[in-house]
Scaffold this motif. Structure first.
Motif, PDB file in Angstrom:
ATOM      1  N   GLU A   1     -49.769  -1.584  -2.072  1.00 29.65           N
ATOM      2  CA  GLU A   1     -50.040  -2.505  -2.778  1.00 29.65           C
ATOM      3  C   GLU A   1     -48.882  -3.729  -2.284  1.00 29.65           C
ATOM      4  O   GLU A   1     -49.089  -4.698  -1.928  1.00 29.65           O
ATOM      5  N   ILE A   2     -47.763  -3.247  -2.502  1.00 33.16           N
ATOM      6  CA  ILE A   2     -46.358  -4.113  -2.263  1.00 33.16           C
ATOM      7  C   ILE A   2     -46.144  -4.482  -0.557  1.00 33.16           C
ATOM      8  O   ILE A   2     -46.093  -5.302  -0.196  1.00 33.16           O
TER       9      ILE A   2
ATOM     10  N   LEU B   1     -50.503  -4.733 -10.816  1.00 30.21           N
ATOM     11  CA  LEU B   1     -50.711  -4.604 -12.336  1.00 30.21           C
ATOM     12  C   LEU B   1     -52.208  -4.799 -12.884  1.00 30.21           C
ATOM     13  O   LEU B   1     -52.583  -4.677 -13.805  1.00 30.21           O
ATOM     14  N   THR B   2     -52.930  -5.344 -11.835  1.00 30.09           N
ATOM     15  CA  THR B   2     -54.271  -5.590 -11.902  1.00 30.09           C
ATOM     16  C   THR B   2     -55.139  -5.172 -10.663  1.00 30.09           C
ATOM     17  O   THR B   2     -54.510  -5.030  -9.567  1.00 30.09           O
TER      18      THR B   2
ATOM     19  N   ASP C   1     -52.509   0.158 -11.730  1.00 29.69           N
ATOM     20  CA  ASP C   1     -53.496  -0.460 -12.355  1.00 29.69           C
ATOM     21  C   ASP C   1     -55.020   0.134 -11.969  1.00 29.69           C
ATOM     22  O   ASP C   1     -55.909  -0.495 -12.234  1.00 29.69           O
ATOM     23  N   PHE C   2     -54.927   1.535 -11.406  1.00 26.54           N
ATOM     24  CA  PHE C   2     -55.914   2.319 -11.441  1.00 26.54           C
ATOM     25  C   PHE C   2     -57.071   1.748 -10.355  1.00 26.54           C
ATOM     26  O   PHE C   2     -58.260   1.756 -10.490  1.00 26.54           O
TER      27      PHE C   2
ATOM     28  N   TYR D   1     -41.223  -5.292 -10.268  1.00 24.66           N
ATOM     29  CA  TYR D   1     -42.717  -5.127 -10.288  1.00 24.66           C
ATOM     30  C   TYR D   1     -43.419  -4.778 -11.737  1.00 24.66           C
ATOM     31  O   TYR D   1     -44.551  -5.209 -11.779  1.00 24.66           O
ATOM     32  N   GLY D   2     -42.592  -4.371 -12.680  1.00 20.28           N
ATOM     33  CA  GLY D   2     -43.412  -4.068 -13.875  1.00 20.28           C
ATOM     34  C   GLY D   2     -44.280  -2.863 -14.037  1.00 20.28           C
ATOM     35  O   GLY D   2     -45.128  -2.717 -14.679  1.00 20.28           O
ATOM     36  N   SER D   3     -44.230  -2.134 -12.928  1.00 22.38           N
ATOM     37  CA  SER D   3     -45.123  -1.129 -12.772  1.00 22.38           C
ATOM     38  C   SER D   3     -44.688   0.380 -13.447  1.00 22.38           C
ATOM     39  O   SER D   3     -43.556   0.328 -13.828  1.00 22.38           O
ATOM     40  N   ASN D   4     -45.629   1.363 -13.364  1.00 25.78           N
ATOM     41  CA  ASN D   4     -45.229   2.787 -14.090  1.00 25.78           C
ATOM     42  C   ASN D   4     -44.729   3.440 -12.997  1.00 25.78           C
ATOM     43  O   ASN D   4     -45.516   4.066 -12.204  1.00 25.78           O
TER      44      ASN D   4
END
Length: 678
Positions: free
Chosen positions: A604-605, A613-614, A595-596, A585-588
């Protein structure tokens, strides 16, 4: 007027949506070919066949650069990068995980099988099964240990040396005077010993009599041999009760400090044991009844020589009891003539041992009939034993079917199990005729040697144990022969009836290389001492040797470098594993809301189907399937909800709260309008 303008906007928005959706579908259909599309027929077969066996497979990945995201994917699918050379990476991975992995890897990675090859030498499968490979990996390969192999012949042993299946430097002595060949049986036995303990010195001896057996043992004792393997069965020297001249040889070996390892024998169905019984008084032993059946049967093949050995419990010599043995090619009746017989006189004054032997080569195949008689009605009825070196008896006794010297107190006797730990039907069964426990252990047979594609029999099981003993001795040179036996039994894997049994003994050999109290089959880190056996992610690899303790797809080292917790699969508790956040997912992994936008990454997933991310506040279209794009279509959907022209579901209600004040009203529409720049 406003309603009409609104309707026209909706019309154009719908048209725009359809165009965008069609464009997206076209783009999706032209995705690049992924690594999974490189699966050829050989690779497909490898995956399918190994899934059924739950095996690891080896695959080569070729790519200019194996990026961290791909490395993480490999780890998350329980794969391991074993070696790298130039642009090639060797991967070891469970077969059932490979296809899943290939679907996720980028198209720049090409997957192939290792190049076809053929071994010059072969290694017994027992090396891995019984944990010898663990011992060797820890530098316990038998260095400084001398192992004797006393057998019946070593044909092709020079060729086996040339191929690397036997060491170049070994000692070989022929005690028979007929040369070292005749059979390659001993060569296969020696190869298995060498596979198990490759650094040990081998002393080979060919014998054909018990006198030669004793001479070979004495010479080996003088040479400093610590372990002797004897995959040979001897018949008729005693009543299989640990006595007699054969056991005297093993007793002497034990006294000299040597461990004698012996095959248990393959006679489980080729044996009969009973006290002489004569219900009808015809001086013929009743093999079954009533009514009396005074013969046993055996199926023989034309031109195949066999031996039939009858003895009875009157050793060392009997002067009062005389039994005889006859073989017929038809059901014996009055006046029948046997095709072979053994009628040695045992009564006074001959003083012969209680033994009759028939050696016979049939001219035709078929069922043959055995008859045992006694010479006098006054002769006592005592236990008798009958063995054959071929086929099986129609009436048989599986218990106490062990020949010598497997019955000796001073021998470590070894039964046979197959490559899947199934007990072999032929493996001789204890106890001894005097009631002692045999065998002590069992080991794998049907392994590959340079002489055989499947070296079957307890002859193939025993050398695995002899080699295992050498490894233990190289690990601890102070062990005595009795301590070696006890340790091998202690570390065995129970493969048959719970606890000790007369077919597999204490179990199949399973070495404890790291000395943590768990044998090879039980230990989840067989090369690293870990008596706690903690396995946080339950992947079969204990924490002590697992480079991904929590099983999240990131190595412990990678997690330490990025600051995530190597002992927590989800460091930020957002519902996504650290590995998936990085590689998929490339998330933190350190932030629950990358994405705050006020939504947990995991929600979200898994719930909303939105991007992590957005920010997705205000992403309302298409209805029920937000597309991660906020535009005029989403604004118009918001106005539909404001005007109550449509009813938002729970997900839409959350996404409608653009300004995150925990309610939906016109202020959210104004906020979204500002975001869009209107």
């Amino acid at each position: 007027m406003y309603i009409n303008i609104y309707k026209h906007c909706i019309k154009y928005i719908v048209i725009l949506y359809l165009l965008l959706n069609a464009s997206f579908s076209t783009a999706a259909s032209s995705n690049s070919v992924r690594a999974t599309d490189h699966l050829n027929a050989r690779l497909e077969h490898l995956v399918r066949s190994n899934i059924t066996r739950n095996n690891l497979v080896t695959v080569i990945f070729e790519t200019d650069n194996l990026e961290n995201s791909s490395r993480s994917l490999i780890s998350s699918h329980v794969g391991r990068i074993r070696f790298k050379k130039n642009k090639s990476y060797e991967i070891r991975i469970p077969a059932e995980k490979l296809k899943q992995l290939l679907k996720k890897l980028p198209s720049s990675i090409h997957a192939r099988l290792p190049y076809p090859h053929q071994a010059v030498s072969v290694t017994s499968q027992g090396v891995d099964i019984m944990g010898a490979a663990d011992m060797q990996a820890l530098s316990h390969g038998g260095a400084g240990i001398k192992i004797g192999i006393i057998d019946l012949g070593f044909s092709n042993y020079v060729a086996a040396q040339s191929s690397g299946d036997l060491p170049a430097g070994l000692s070989i002595v022929d005690y028979t005077g007929t040369g070292t060949g005749g059979t390659n049986h001993g060569t296969s036995v020696a190869e298995i010993v060498h596979d198990m303990a490759p650094d040990a010195e081998l002393y080979l001896a060919k014998v054909s009599t018990s006198i030669q057996l004793d001479a070979a043992m004495n010479d080996m004792a003088s040479a400093g041999v610590s372990i002797i393997n004897h995959s040979v069965a001897w018949f008729g020297a005693a009543f299989y009760d640990g006595t007699g001249s054969i056991c005297q040889v093993t007793d002497a070996a034990q006294s000299a400090g040597m461990l004698w390892v012996n095959a248990m024998g393959n006679s489980r169905n080729a044996h009969y044991l009973s006290s002489f019984t004569d219900l009808d008084g015809d001086l013929k032993h009743d093999f079954s009844g009533p009514p009396s059946q005074n013969y046993n049967t055996i199926s023989l093949t034309a031109n195949n020589n066999i031996s039939l050995i009858l003895n009875w419990d009157a050793y060392p010599a009997t002067r009062d009891i005389d039994y005889n043995l006859y073989l017929y090619d038809h059901v014996p009746t009055a006046g029948s003539v046997p095709v072979a017989s053994s009628q040695n006189p045992q009564k006074r004054p001959y003083n012969n041992p209680p033994l009759e032997i028939i050696s016979y080569t049939p001219t035709s195949s078929g069922i043959y009939y055995l008859v045992v008689t006694k010479t006098s009605a006054s002769t006592a009825n005592i236990p008798l034993s009958l063995f054959t070196t071929s086929s099986s008896f129609g009436v048989r006794t599986t218990t106490s079917s062990l020949p010598q010297p497997a019955d000796c107190n001073s021998s470590l006797s070894v039964g046979a199990v197959n490559l899947s730990d199934g007990v072999e039907y032929f493996s001789s069964e204890g106890p001894t005729t005097d009631g002692r426990n045999k065998p002590e252990l069992s080991a794998t047979n049907r392994t590959v040697t340079s002489q055989s594609n499947s070296f079957a029999g307890t002859s193939g099981a025993a050398p695995h144990v002899a080699g295992a003993a050498a490894l233990l001795l190289s690990q601890n040179s102070s062990l005595t022969s009795s301590q070696l036996t006890s340790l091998l039994m202690l570390d065995s894997k129970d493969v048959s009836a719970t606890g000790y049994d007369y077919r597999t003994g204490s179990g199949r050999v399973s070495l404890d290389a790291d000395l943590d109290g768990f044998n090879h089959d039980e230990d989840n880190c067989s090369l690293i001492f870990n008596s706690d056996q903690i396995d946080m992610d339950s992947d079969g690899f204990g924490n002590a040797c697992d480079d991904d303790i929590d099983g999240d797809g990131l190595t412990n080292q990678e997690e330490m470098s990025i600051g995530s917790d190597p002992e927590n699969i989800d460091t930020d508790f957002d519902g996504l594993s650290d590995g998936d956040e990085i590689s998929i997912y490339g998330s933190n992994p350190l932030s629950e809301d990358t994405d705050f936008d006020g939504l947990l990454d995991g929600d979200e997933i898994t719930i909303f189907g939105t991007s992590v991310l957005t920010s997705n506040r205000g992403d309302l279209s298409p209805k029920g399937a937000p597309d991660d794009v906020i535009n005029i279509v989403d604004l118009m959907m918001m106005y539909r909800y404001l005007e109550k022209l449509d009813q938002p579901d729970a997900t839409a209600l959350l996404l409608l709260d653009v300004n995150m004040d925990e309610k939906f009203d016109v202020n959210d529409a104004l906020h979204l309008t500002t975001i869009l720049g209107y």
